[in-house]
Enzyme design. Structure first.
Site, short mmCIF file in Angstrom:
data_model
loop_
_atom_site.label_atom_id
_atom_site.label_comp_id
_atom_site.label_asym_id
_atom_site.label_seq_id
_atom_site.Cartn_x
_atom_site.Cartn_y
_atom_site.Cartn_z
N CYS A 27 -14.78 13.05 -0.86
CA CYS A 27 -14.74 11.89 0.47
C CYS A 27 -13.58 12.36 1.21
CB CYS A 27 -14.60 10.39 0.05
SG CYS A 27 -16.25 10.28 -0.68
N ASP A 424 14.33 1.18 -13.09
CA ASP A 424 14.80 0.23 -12.30
C ASP A 424 15.31 -0.70 -13.77
OD1 ASP A 424 15.82 -1.63 -10.34
OD2 ASP A 424 14.72 -2.68 -11.36
#
Length: 733
Positions: A27, A424
């Site tokens: 798709c 992080d």
């Protein structure tokens, strides 16, 4: 189209279209290819997770986007953030699966009676009853595949659902023909059982895909819905944030999030900017300071002058970054999508050759069609369809037992490919919660006074003081307590004035505080100095060591100040680290790593990490992360320990090996079974039974992941850690 489009700084237009029928990598290729070929379209990107297409176009006349999608067979409409998120596709799949399963069981009971030696009249009756059960099931449950196949055929294309639909319809048609003509065999049981197994795979795959929800909705919910605006006469009224224009005076009370980017006109306060910038320390602000939407106002009321509208604010920029990053990840085609590209043309060709071959050899169209149907059924991709989702469901269960939640099955596939881990700092490698240092050596009476003052403040250091004091330290009663936003808390007890906060405000002689910190004073004289640290997350040292032993490159990417990042990197022995990075910088850095061929696992928790989490090859977040961080991540670990990261990597790699084994089993089954079907030794019923056995074999192989006797990742990590001498960074801890 023009009204629904947003104009960019370059004079182009961007419009978002919702395309609910998208479901695979094919798709993506068809939609992006068709839209990018239109005159006036600058670029089209599909976000498969959110089932949306972002199209950038230019010129006076909008291109025919909706019409083009309609021609491709996809119903589309303009996307609205308030769209109903109920998963109607899953409801349809579950209903179709239930109907097919119920019918398959009943038809098999009737078939057993026929196989047991029923006479001709009873056999015909049972065949007709089976046909009466199978026909509505075919219409109701089979439409899942028929709809997709017809949409592909109308465009002159094919997909995996085309041979499935042809096989099911031919099997039913031949069975009905034989029933009408009193034939000895009918294959209604094979037809319905085929649908049942295929729907199991389709439903499992859909569940795993749909757990990867777009993080943009969560990010939008983080922003304020409205704010109190003050007019020129001093009147105040609440207005939706979309109606607030640049220059408006906006009032932000303590405890509220800043609704728009703005400049402080009046008031001082402390801000929690950890979710936005990654800064671990609260930020003291005063008139003239510029604020970003999404930061949390902690201690005092503020009056802002809006410097940007809601569409141009920091949060809006974050949303655009997130959408761009998610669309980029959406181009990743899962293993099953890649394998399915070869399936349809190969199976069509084999079935067609079998039909013509037997027509030439025997000249019997009934025999030729029966053998072609057997070929279609025996090569049906049930095992292929179950190979990936079944392993992913079992792996997701194993990970959940270890305290790790999987949101996206594709994320498991990508996790097995990583060669770099980027962390992080605040809230990820550390807990993001300040902790009082040297608690036991502090003066207990002074600590009780400080805790009594801290109870009137929402400042993170105040909460740390309260946690440290607990209920064992006696407090002090104050006749009057007042918080001075940006400075600290002041309390009066008798004639004495106590202050807890900045040395420059609390002390007559600031130098008495030494290296600074949060101080407690009485009438300007120092009573105590309190210093805080952001403690390491449990398991951080072990996790970093385990990842290093796996040969992965490690890096810290933080918005915190350089000194804090460098200190943490030195303690953990991570040489690569970057500090003071903005959200866009993080996403750009990960894009650069991807451009150099690196497969990055991003581990983060804050709002400022959300674009990076979406842009990474795969991402993880702790359960205490911001909502948008959890939504953006592929996996969420529910326990505090960072050892979840190497643990998830191990299970993902083993799941990847099982998927490859399942594909090999599926291929081997087809290689062995197909010649028998082509040579006419297999009826459609035997083909359906063989197909079912191959599916069961794939499921059994997937369950090996659940019953493995290997050591758990936790014990393996801890034993390896104990067996190896401590490295310098670990010894330093």
């Amino acid at each position: 189209m023009r009204l629904e489009s947003r104009k960019t700084d370059e004079g182009q237009h961007v419009v978002e279209l919702a395309v609910p029928a998208m479901h695979c990598g094919g798709c993506i290729r068809r939609i992006e290819g068709a839209l990018n070929a239109l005159h006036g379209v600058v670029g089209a990107r599909v976000n498969l997770t959110a089932k949306r297409v972002a199209v950038r176009w230019e010129g006076e006349d909008p291109p025919p986007l909706l019409e083009t999608l309609q021609d491709l067979g996809y119903d589309a409409h303009f996307y609205s953030p308030t769209e109903d998120r109920k998963d109607r596709v899953l409801s349809e799949l579950l209903r179709a699966l239930a109907v097919a399963g119920f019918a398959a069981g009943n038809i098999m009971f009737l078939s057993v009676s026929v196989w047991s030696g029923a006479d001709a009249e009873a056999r015909d009756l049972f065949h007709w009853i089976s046909a009466a059960i199978a026909l509505p099931v075919l219409a109701y449950s089979g439409r899942i595949f028929f709809r997709s196949a017809w949409a592909a055929l109308r465009r002159g294309q094919t997909n995996m659902d085309v041979p499935i639909s042809i096989g099911v319809l031919l099997a039913f048609g031949m069975s009905l023909y034989d029933t009408i003509n009193h034939g000895p065999h009918a294959y209604f049981d094979a037809t319905v059982m085929l649908l049942f197994f295929l729907l199991i795979g389709r439903t499992l795959d859909h569940v795993m895909r749909e757990r990867a929800r777009s993080a943009v909705a969560g990010l939008a919910r983080l922003g304020a819905r409205g704010a109190v605006v003050e007019d020129e006469e001093g009147g105040r009224r609440y207005r939706p944030v979309e109606e607030i224009e640049v220059g408006a005076r906006v009032l932000v009370a303590a405890g509220e999030r800043v609704p728009l980017d703005g400049e402080i006109l009046a008031g001082t306060s402390d801000l929690d900017a950890s979710l936005v910038s990654g800064e671990s320390e609260p930020l003291t602000v005063a008139p003239g300071a510029r604020l970003q939407a999404g930061t949390l106002n902690l201690t005092g009321p503020l009056t802002l002058r809006a410097t940007a509208t809601a569409r141009d604010s920091f949060l809006a920029e974050m949303i655009r970054l997130m959408e761009s990053a998610e669309a980029g990840r959406g181009t990743y085609r899962r293993i099953a999508d890649r394998a399915s590209r070869l399936y349809a043309p190969v199976v069509h060709s084999l079935a067609l050759l079998s039909f013509f071959g037997w027509m030439m050899v025997a000249g019997d169209w009934h025999l030729a069609v029966t053998i072609a149907v057997a070929v279609l059924i025996i090569t049906c991709p049930c095992a292929l369809g179950l190979s990936v989702p079944m392993v992913q469901v079992v792996a997701a269960r194993r990970l959940f037992d270890q305290g790790i939640m999987v949101k996206d099955g594709g994320g498991l596939e990508r996790l097995a490919e990583v060669d770099t881990v980027v962390f992080d700092k605040t809230g990820t490698l550390t807990l993001g919660r300040p902790r009082l240092l040297e608690r036991n050596s502090l003066d207990q009476e002074a600590l009780g006074i400080a805790a009594a003052l801290a109870a009137y403040s929402r400042h993170p250091h105040s909460r740390a003081l309260l946690d440290a004091a607990g209920t064992q330290v006696p407090g002090t009663a104050f006749e009057q307590v007042e918080e001075q936003p940006g400075y600290g808390v002041e309390g009066r007890s008798g004639d004495a004035v106590y202050r807890l906060g900045l040395p420059s405000w609390a002390l007559t002689n600031e130098e008495d505080a030494g290296e600074g910190g949060t101080v407690l004073s009485r009438d300007g004289r120092l009573l105590a100095v309190y210093r805080f640290e952001d403690p390491l997350r449990p398991g951080a040292v072990e996790a970093v060591s385990a990842l290093r032993r796996r040969g992965l490159a490690l890096e810290i990417l933080s918005g915190d100040h350089p000194a804090a990042v460098e200190n943490l990197a030195r303690r953990l022995g991570i040489t690569e680290h970057r500090a003071a990075t903005r959200p866009a910088d993080k996403a750009a850095h990960l894009a650069a790593l991807a451009g150099s061929g690196r497969k990055v696992l991003m581990v983060g928790d804050g709002l400022n990490d959300a674009p990076a989490l979406a842009a990474a090859h795969v991402s993880m977040a702790p359960a205490n992360a911001a909502d948008v961080g959890r939504n953006a991540a592929d996996l969420v670990f529910l326990r505090d320990s960072l050892e979840a990261v190497p643990g998830a990597l191990e299970i993902a790699e083993r799941a990847g090996r099982l998927v490859q084994q399942n594909f090999a089993l599926s291929a081997l089954y087809n290689v062995l079974a197909l010649p028998f079907a082509v040579l006419g030794f297999v009826t459609p019923l035997i083909a359906a039974l063989a197909m079912s056995l191959s599916s069961i074999l794939v499921v059994a192989n997937a369950l090996r992941l659940n019953g493995s006797r290997r050591r758990s990742w936790r014990s393996a990590t801890s034993k390896a850690h104990q067996a190896s001498p401590a490295t310098a960074p670990e010894a330093a801890l």
